[in-house]
Scaffold this active site. Structure first.
Site, PDB file in Angstrom:
ATOM      1  N   GLY A   1      45.809  47.017  44.472  1.00 20.79           N
ATOM      2  CA  GLY A   1      45.891  48.229  45.307  1.00 20.79           C
ATOM      3  C   GLY A   1      44.558  48.724  45.848  1.00 20.79           C
ATOM      4  CB  ILE A   2      41.512  50.016  44.197  1.00 25.27           C
ATOM      5  CG1 ILE A   2      42.266  51.211  43.606  1.00 25.27           C
ATOM      6  CG2 ILE A   2      40.090  50.389  44.583  1.00 25.27           C
ATOM      7  CD1 ILE A   2      41.768  51.643  42.229  1.00 25.27           C
TER       8      ILE A   2
ATOM      9  CD  GLU B   1      50.287  41.115  38.634  1.00 26.64           C
ATOM     10  OE1 GLU B   1      50.281  42.227  39.188  1.00 26.64           O
ATOM     11  OE2 GLU B   1      50.062  40.957  37.433  1.00 26.64           O
TER      12      GLU B   1
ATOM     13  NE  ARG C   1      45.367  51.180  31.284  1.00 25.79           N
ATOM     14  CZ  ARG C   1      45.822  50.011  31.705  1.00 25.79           C
ATOM     15  NH1 ARG C   1      45.192  48.898  31.407  1.00 25.79           N
ATOM     16  NH2 ARG C   1      46.925  49.939  32.413  1.00 25.79           N
TER      17      ARG C   1
ATOM     18  CD  GLU D   1      46.082  43.418  47.596  1.00 29.60           C
ATOM     19  OE1 GLU D   1      46.998  43.847  48.320  1.00 29.60           O
ATOM     20  OE2 GLU D   1      46.293  42.816  46.516  1.00 29.60           O
TER      21      GLU D   1
ATOM     22  CG  HIS E   1      45.298  42.525  35.351  1.00 24.99           C
ATOM     23  ND1 HIS E   1      44.226  43.402  35.388  1.00 24.99           N
ATOM     24  CD2 HIS E   1      46.407  43.287  35.403  1.00 24.99           C
ATOM     25  CE1 HIS E   1      44.667  44.639  35.447  1.00 24.99           C
ATOM     26  NE2 HIS E   1      46.000  44.598  35.448  1.00 24.99           N
TER      27      HIS E   1
ATOM     28  NE  ARG F   1      52.847  41.653  34.142  1.00 19.75           N
ATOM     29  CZ  ARG F   1      52.323  42.860  33.933  1.00 19.75           C
ATOM     30  NH1 ARG F   1      53.074  43.926  33.978  1.00 19.75           N
ATOM     31  NH2 ARG F   1      51.047  42.981  33.690  1.00 19.75           N
TER      32      ARG F   1
ATOM     33  CG  ASN G   1      56.990  43.850  34.993  1.00 15.84           C
ATOM     34  OD1 ASN G   1      56.954  44.090  33.785  1.00 15.84           O
ATOM     35  ND2 ASN G   1      55.981  44.063  35.795  1.00 15.84           N
TER      36      ASN G   1
ATOM     37  CG  ASP H   1      46.311  57.810  44.486  1.00 18.29           C
ATOM     38  OD1 ASP H   1      47.493  57.447  44.453  1.00 18.29           O
ATOM     39  OD2 ASP H   1      45.526  57.514  45.415  1.00 18.29           O
ATOM     40  CG  MET H   2      40.286  54.305  45.052  1.00 15.04           C
ATOM     41  SD  MET H   2      38.804  55.033  44.291  1.00 15.04           S
ATOM     42  CE  MET H   2      38.406  53.836  43.030  1.00 15.04           C
TER      43      MET H   2
HETATM   44  P1  ADP Z   1      49.361  48.761  39.637  1.00 20.10           P
HETATM   45  O1  ADP Z   1      48.286  48.389  38.668  1.00 20.10           O
HETATM   46  O2  ADP Z   1      50.212  49.891  39.168  1.00 20.10           O
HETATM   47  O3  ADP Z   1      50.133  47.584  40.208  1.00 20.10           O
HETATM   48  P2  ADP Z   1      48.298  48.962  42.343  1.00 20.10           P
HETATM   49  O4  ADP Z   1      47.781  47.581  42.443  1.00 20.10           O
HETATM   50  O5  ADP Z   1      49.457  49.356  43.179  1.00 20.10           O
HETATM   51  O6  ADP Z   1      48.540  49.403  40.841  1.00 20.10           O
HETATM   52  O7  ADP Z   1      47.053  49.938  42.699  1.00 20.10           O
HETATM   53  C1  ADP Z   1      47.145  51.321  42.643  1.00 20.10           C
HETATM   54  C2  ADP Z   1      45.832  51.916  43.152  1.00 20.10           C
HETATM   55  O8  ADP Z   1      45.610  51.464  44.492  1.00 20.10           O
HETATM   56  C3  ADP Z   1      45.805  53.446  43.203  1.00 20.10           C
HETATM   57  O9  ADP Z   1      44.572  53.916  42.691  1.00 20.10           O
HETATM   58  C4  ADP Z   1      45.881  53.737  44.684  1.00 20.10           C
HETATM   59  O10 ADP Z   1      45.184  54.930  45.018  1.00 20.10           O
HETATM   60  C5  ADP Z   1      45.177  52.547  45.276  1.00 20.10           C
HETATM   61  N1  ADP Z   1      45.562  52.380  46.678  1.00 20.10           N
HETATM   62  C6  ADP Z   1      46.758  52.001  47.164  1.00 20.10           C
HETATM   63  N2  ADP Z   1      46.751  52.039  48.522  1.00 20.10           N
HETATM   64  C7  ADP Z   1      45.519  52.469  48.894  1.00 20.10           C
HETATM   65  C8  ADP Z   1      44.874  52.717  50.146  1.00 20.10           C
HETATM   66  N3  ADP Z   1      45.509  52.550  51.286  1.00 20.10           N
HETATM   67  N4  ADP Z   1      43.602  53.138  50.103  1.00 20.10           N
HETATM   68  C9  ADP Z   1      42.958  53.322  48.950  1.00 20.10           C
HETATM   69  N5  ADP Z   1      43.494  53.105  47.734  1.00 20.10           N
HETATM   70  C10 ADP Z   1      44.762  52.684  47.705  1.00 20.10           C
END
Ligand code: ADP
Length: 388
Positions: A316-317, A370, A228, A319, A167, A78, A7, A268-269
């Site tokens: 990330g969010i 991915e 964004r 899952e 995506h 990718r 990537n 960051d979520m």
């Molecule tokens: P990317 O698009 O860079 O691949 P990811 O799929 O890793 O991103 O997602 C990143 C997001 O996932 C961030 O907003 C992060 O806060 C959130 N995230 C990761 N782990 C957790 C968790 N355990 N609880 C809540 N949110 C999470």
């Protein structure tokens, strides 16, 4: 088959070596600050490799150190933009590389870096089969009414201004796994997939195909993301342009300073959820705007697919954040969606159902991967291209 998955970004190169049959990662890494250093000679600061070729030397050395003299069978790249041409992964040759390069104007930050990665491999291992896996390809099945913008036709015919979607590798992989979890052949899967990472998009799947998706001409359209804005009234840009904002100012504002960051001061979520739980009103607003936007799309896509058989969360969010999933599901009562609080709160790496038995639409969490999807697609293309 051992596949090196690459990537390649403008200043970074992420890689994994995967054993496709075993589904395992043998080694992985990230080379950063490409183009910012002097490669180790001279007496300036050593910050990073000079270019992608030098980054690839570092990857090769790291792989060799980790895995000894193993034989890579192929490289899978990718590639962000496949334009209107690429609907599937393809074996790369010179013509394909140039075709990807011709798409540079559509993805000025990404495709040039992808091409640099491909050319670096071509120079180092001229006989290595390389496959391009496109982020846009899965969305080539969008019907015209979904990909057209209602602007003068000339913008599409002369400038390629239309919705492409991104995506795709993740949406396709998660679609297949979700169908399997529900015991459905993928051709019978109608559903909505929400890929919620730093970038976020939602896709309407009908008969296993993408029929609509929230990202458009660029990955900016659609959902509220980490930094964004997603959808907004385009006249805002005209208004700001007249007030003296340059295209670069607008680009930075929309792509880097908006979304959760713009609303809550943090992209960051996890932090936004924590801040909201401890009473931060801006964080609560950010979560409300973000979950509402997604719920609106899910409602629309339920119609687009003729009645979703599943709603799927990934990335990330999607899952990990049971709080965010609950906020979205709470807005979907009209669709009869009901989460099981216990199942939603459980942590697991496995695909799973998190809704109650009585939920009108099952809600799933399906982890995406991915790199795995790219490695599998690469192996499939290479195997079919050497078959008699
Ligand atoms: P990317 O698009 O860079 O691949 P990811 O799929 O890793 O991103 O997602 C990143 C997001 O996932 C961030 O907003 C992060 O806060 C959130 N995230 C990761 N782990 C957790 C968790 N355990 N609880 C809540 N949110 C999470």
């Amino acid at each position: 088959m051992l596949v090196l998955v690459i990537n390649s970004g403008s200043s970074s190169l992420k890689y994994q070596v995967r054993d496709v049959a075993a589904g395992t990662v043998l080694t992985e890494g990230l080379i950063e600050k490409i183009g910012m250093g002097n490669g180790g000679d001279g007496d300036g600061e050593i910050e990073g490799p000079r270019d992608h070729a030098e980054a690839l030397e570092q990857v090769d050395a790291a792989i060799h150190q980790e895995l000894g003299g193993l034989e890579l069978a192929a490289v899978g790249h990718r590639v962000v933009h496949g334009g209107e041409r690429f609907a599937e992964p393809v074996l790369i040759d010179n013509e394909i590389t140039r075709a990807i390069e011709r798409l540079n104007p559509l993805a000025p930050l990404h495709n040039p870096a992808n091409v640099l990665g491909i050319r670096a491999i071509t120079r180092k291992w001229p006989d290595m089969p390389q496959v391009a896996v496109f982020d846009t390809a899965f969305h080539r099945t969008l019907p015209e009414h979904a990909w057209r913008y209602a602007v003068p036709d000339e913008l599409y015919t002369n400038h390629g201004i239309r919705r492409y979607g991104f995506h795709g590798t993740s949406h396709e992989y998660v679609t297949r796994r979700a169908a399997a979890l529900l015991d459905l052949p993928v051709e019978e899967f109608d559903g909505v997939i929400a890929h919620l990472g730093n970038g976020a998009s939602v896709t309407a799947i009908r008969g296993g195909n993408s029929v609509d998706t929230s990202m458009g001409f660029t990955p900016l359209e659609g959902l509220v993301m980490g930094t964004r804005s997603g959808d907004l009234d385009p006249s805002i840009l005209v208004f700001l342009g007249r007030a003296g904002w340059t295209p670069e100012d607008l680009d930075t504002m929309l792509n880097r300073e908006s979304g959760l960051k713009g609303l809550a001061g943090n992209n960051d979520m996890r932090s936004v959820v924590e801040a909201s739980e401890s009473g931060d009103a801006k964080a609560a607003t950010a979560l409300a705007v973000t979950s509402y936007r997604l719920a609106k799309y899910i409602g629309g896509y339920h119609v687009a697919v003729g009645g979703a058989k599943a709603l799927v969360f990934t990335a990330g969010i999607g899952e990990n954040s049971h709080q965010f999933r609950a906020l979205v599901a709470d807005r979907l009562g009209a669709l009869g969606v009901e989460l099981d609080a216990g199942l939603n709160a459980e942590r697991s790496r496995d695909p799973r159902v998190i809704s109650t038995a009585g939920s009108a639409i099952p809600v799933l969490v399906v982890p995406t991967d991915e790199e795995r999807a790219i490695a599998e697609a690469t192996a499939a293309v290479v195997s079919s291209s050497v078959a008699p």
